[in-house]
Scaffold this active site. Structure first.
Site, PDB file in Angstrom:
ATOM      1  N   HIS A  64     -32.213 -15.093 -52.028  1.00 61.58           N
ATOM      2  CA  HIS A  64     -31.860 -13.833 -51.364  1.00 61.58           C
ATOM      3  C   HIS A  64     -30.372 -13.746 -50.988  1.00 61.58           C
ATOM      4  CE1 HIS A  64     -36.069 -13.663 -51.478  1.00 61.58           C
ATOM      5  NE2 HIS A  64     -36.338 -14.173 -50.297  1.00 61.58           N
ATOM      6  N   ASP A 113     -36.957 -11.393 -57.274  1.00 55.79           N
ATOM      7  CA  ASP A 113     -36.380 -11.682 -55.969  1.00 55.79           C
ATOM      8  C   ASP A 113     -36.504 -10.373 -55.204  1.00 55.79           C
ATOM      9  OD1 ASP A 113     -34.540 -11.697 -53.773  1.00 55.79           O
ATOM     10  OD2 ASP A 113     -33.686 -13.517 -54.623  1.00 55.79           O
ATOM     11  N   HIS A 114     -37.346 -10.360 -54.179  1.00 52.04           N
ATOM     12  CA  HIS A 114     -37.664  -9.053 -53.581  1.00 52.04           C
ATOM     13  C   HIS A 114     -36.442  -8.392 -52.942  1.00 52.04           C
ATOM     14  CE1 HIS A 114     -38.126 -11.204 -49.712  1.00 52.04           C
ATOM     15  NE2 HIS A 114     -37.944 -10.029 -49.151  1.00 52.04           N
TER      16      HIS A 114
HETATM   17  C1  BG6 Z   1     -39.144 -14.646 -48.095  1.00 52.44           C
HETATM   18  C2  BG6 Z   1     -39.133 -15.954 -47.328  1.00 52.44           C
HETATM   19  O1  BG6 Z   1     -38.795 -14.857 -49.433  1.00 52.44           O
HETATM   20  O2  BG6 Z   1     -38.207 -13.755 -47.500  1.00 52.44           O
HETATM   21  C3  BG6 Z   1     -39.475 -15.713 -45.878  1.00 52.44           C
HETATM   22  O3  BG6 Z   1     -40.066 -16.865 -47.911  1.00 52.44           O
HETATM   23  C4  BG6 Z   1     -38.543 -14.681 -45.277  1.00 52.44           C
HETATM   24  O4  BG6 Z   1     -39.413 -16.928 -45.124  1.00 52.44           O
HETATM   25  C5  BG6 Z   1     -38.491 -13.430 -46.146  1.00 52.44           C
HETATM   26  O5  BG6 Z   1     -39.010 -14.358 -43.988  1.00 52.44           O
HETATM   27  C6  BG6 Z   1     -37.401 -12.490 -45.658  1.00 52.44           C
HETATM   28  O6  BG6 Z   1     -37.514 -11.276 -46.314  1.00 52.44           O
HETATM   29  P1  BG6 Z   1     -37.031  -9.927 -45.616  1.00 52.44           P
HETATM   30  O7  BG6 Z   1     -37.240  -8.897 -46.666  1.00 52.44           O
HETATM   31  O8  BG6 Z   1     -37.927  -9.752 -44.413  1.00 52.44           O
HETATM   32  O9  BG6 Z   1     -35.610 -10.133 -45.229  1.00 52.44           O
END
Ligand code: BG6
Length: 507
Positions: free
Chosen positions: A255, A192-193
């Site tokens: 997230h 989960d990034h």
């Molecule tokens: C991704 C989603 O996992 O996370 C995207 O698929 C979203 O739709 C993105 O824009 C948001 O990531 P961050 O790091 O820009 O908040």
């Protein structure tokens, strides 16, 4: 993210082969290769090391390297040093394998073993699935069948799985069951990034490296918590994926729940992957499961219509390629959740996320209870500024505390002020992709920043009642909001109903 004796780990991981499935894909070029480059530049790649790019159709290694170099120049987060890039690319080999042709995995095995012997990587293997999600299980099946992921006591074998991990509770459970038939939990790294973000990791440090927050981190002092991931970009070219997914599936069980679990978990007895992940899963398991009627009452769905964001025109969501003209997929979701445990009983958690909003903001705002009464005649209690502790994840990376202070002058009047900590004022970090720590941690075998099966399933379990209730309600209850606005009215009503409001944007 290991912290032996409070010190960051700075050692090179053991030698290994880094095998990327989906080597010609977007994710590989945008994130994986630039992250490997940044690790190389920081001296944190293993030595010996080799990268094996797996493609479905045969490809020359040279062509794959050229593609990686082109991608690196486009997506690198820092200036590309030719010597470092050359050394990294020199160890790249292309190998073809496709789970639809199982015999191709025999070929992959042979070539990998040859490379491992030539490069001296000792048999340690990290398989990175940078593929569409429908390929996760078939690839894992073939890796299992050919023995490529079997640990033999001498070498480690790990599998990195990208998101989305399932599309609902049943599919996430099914995928976990398939993977866990082939690999042991300690070999699986579910990405989960958000957990790669410094600001997210810092929630643990804020809570558990300071003595002053924990005593007030509970229902006695906290009125409610807001978790907001507001995005100003529209869905763009991702219509096909997004229209089957929607804002809730795309963002919440992964997230937003990472943020929620870090904020709401009990203090872990130890800072290790097992203990931390157990506490995180437990708090997600304590999210109250609503009835269908409660799910509808405590949620808001919105879809954006045409508008403009920062002067840029955004077309109606329903006119995006691969999105149907009567799509009811939500591009905005807001939920009110409650956590059934002693720390949080009665403290609502309001979550919201949406696309094509008028601003970008990712933050967790912890709202403390108001002062019980005001002894200052000039400022009645309802006029006192609200007490917030705000964890800014992006773009304002930092922490803000909002409190009341006396306005200078003869009358005793109170006014809200903010104390702000900004990362950039204290730390000079090289710009990064956010994946470096995650990839490094996989290579050193630390899975504290990865999701465990029970955590993923607990997340889906908590959102499933909303998915089911929305499916049943169909178009009823879907609100529209103009791109560039603050989102659907219903999201504001959700708070107003409880006598609360979303924290306003920082000026
Ligand atoms: C991704 C989603 O996992 O996370 C995207 O698929 C979203 O739709 C993105 O824009 C948001 O990531 P961050 O790091 O820009 O908040």
């Amino acid at each position: 993210m290991s912290m032996p004796d409070g010190q960051p780990a700075h050692h090179k991981p053991e030698a290994c082969a880094f095998v990327i499935f989906g080597a010609t894909g977007d994710l590989t070029h945008r994130l994986v290769i630039p992250s490997l480059y940044n690790l190389a530049a920081s001296g944190l790649l293993p030595d010996p090391f080799c990268v094996v790019g797996v493609t479905r159709r045969p490809m020359e290694s040279r062509a794959l390297r050229d593609g990686f170099l082109k991608g690196l120049h486009e997506f690198a987060t820092r200036r590309v040093d030719d010597r470092i890039a050359e050394k990294l690319l020199e160890c790249v080999t292309a190998v073809a394998a496709d789970p639809a042709e199982p015999e191709s995995f025999g070929g992959l095995k042979q070539q990998l073993e040859k490379l491992e012997a030539a490069r001296n990587t000792g048999g340690n293997r990290l398989f990175y699935l940078a593929t569409p999600p429908n390929a996760f299980a078939p690839i894992a099946r073939e890796l299992g069948r050919t023995g490529l992921v079997k640990e033999d006591g001498r070498a480690w074998r790990r599998l990195v799985v990208e998101k989305p991990f399932g599309t609902d509770l049943a599919s996430a459970e099914a995928l976990n069951a398939k993977l866990l038939k082939i690999l042991d939990e300690h070999q699986i790294y579910r990405i989960d990034h958000y957990l790669g973000k410094e600001t997210v990791q810092n929630i643990l440090v804020l809570r558990f490296a300071n003595g002053m927050f924990e005593p007030i981190w509970n229902r006695h002092h906290i009125d409610h918590v807001q978790i907001m991931v507001d995005e100003n970009l529209g869905v763009g070219h991702r219509g096909n994926f997004y229209d089957q997914t929607g804002a809730l599936r795309d963002m919440v069980p992964n997230h937003l729940f990472q943020l929620l679990s870090l904020v709401a978990m009990e203090p872990p007895a130890r800072f290790d992957a097992h203990t931390v992940r157990t506490e995180k899963a437990e708090v997600l398991q304590a999210i109250q499961v609503p009835t269908a009627a409660e799910a509808l009452r405590n949620s808001v769905r919105g879809q954006y219509t045409a508008g403009s964001v920062n002067g840029e025109e955004i077309i109606d969501y329903r006119r995006i390629n691969d999105v149907g003209p009567d799509s009811i997929t939500e591009t905005f979701a807001a939920l009110k959740l409650t956590i059934d445990n002693w720390r949080w009983a009665g403290v609502p958690f309001y979550l919201r996320t949406g696309k094509a909003l008028g601003h970008k903001r990712t933050e967790v705002a912890i709202k403390f209870r108001q002062a019980p009464l005001s002894m200052f005649a000039c400022t009645p209690v309802e006029k006192l500024a609200e007490n917030y502790l705000v964890v800014g994840i992006a773009p304002n990376e930092g922490i803000t505390l909002q409190f009341n202070t006396k306005v200078p002058g003869p009358a005793v009047m109170a006014s809200g002020v903010e104390m702000k900590f900004r990362y950039k004022d204290y730390f000079k970090a090289e710009p990064s992709t956010g994946y470096e720590t995650l990839i490094y941690d996989c290579m050193i075998g630390d899975n504290i920043l990865f999701q465990r099966a029970d955590g993923v399933e607990a997340g889906w379990r908590a959102v499933q009642p909303f998915l089911d209730a929305w499916k049943k309600a169909g178009a009823d209850g879907l609100e529209f909001y103009a791109a560039g606005s603050q989102g659907p009215e219903g999201a504001f009503d959700l708070m107003k109903r409880d006598g609360r409001k979303w924290r306003t944007l920082d000026p």
